[in-house]
Design a protein around this motif. Structure first.
Motif: not given
Length: 160
Positions: A32, A35-36, A38-41, A45-46, A49, A125-126
């Motif tokens: 998790r 993943r966060g 990765h979502q924030q750039g 990749y994670n 996984r 996301r924000h």
């Protein structure tokens, strides 16, 4: 963070102590977090996984459950107020965090001892809060056990 690879994670997991359940839970938390990132750039990749979950030890599933005394002790360690009530909701209903967060007075039938789980709240996301249906995409009744009643009554006090 970019140095964290599947090989690094697998190597670290061999040194982790605890049961296979503990390792699975730790891997889930790490996944998790990554993943966060990765979502924030922050990473491409994670890597968690691609890790296989450890084999589960043959253990009686009741060994993972807290006793009533342990639940009481944990709840008493949380300061009185909203956080203790929130923890009690999670413990006594088995609900998800977003479902407990989204519960409203209108969802509670105290005389009938049931909560209708109709919605869930999760962060977008924000950082914005998004209200959605529960994971099952339909409402479900959850019984209110005796030990949970005082927490529900306290939470409902002065609300309509």
């Amino acid at each position: 963070m970019r140095d964290i690879t599947p090989t690094v994670i697998e190597s670290a997991m061999t040194d982790w102590s605890g049961s296979s359940y503990t390792k699975i839970d730790a891997l889930a938390v790490l996944s998790r977090l990554l993943r966060g990132a990765h979502q924030q750039g922050l990473i491409g990749y994670n890597p968690a996984r691609s890790i296989s979950r450890p084999e589960v030890d043959e253990v009686d599933p009741r060994s993972r459950a807290l006793t009533k005394e342990e639940v009481d002790l944990v709840l008493q360690m949380i300061p009185e107020g909203v956080y203790r009530r929130y923890a009690a909701a999670l413990v006594y209903t088995g609900g998800r965090a977003g479902e407990a967060t989204a519960a409203r007075v209108v969802d509670v039938d105290l005389p009938g001892r049931v909560i209708r789980v109709r919605r869930s709240i999760s962060p977008g996301r924000h950082g914005e809060l998004i209200e959605q249906t529960p994971k099952s995409h339909k409402w479900r009744p959850v019984p209110i056990v005796d030990d949970f009643v005082p927490y529900v009554e306290e939470a409902m006090e002065g609300k309509k």
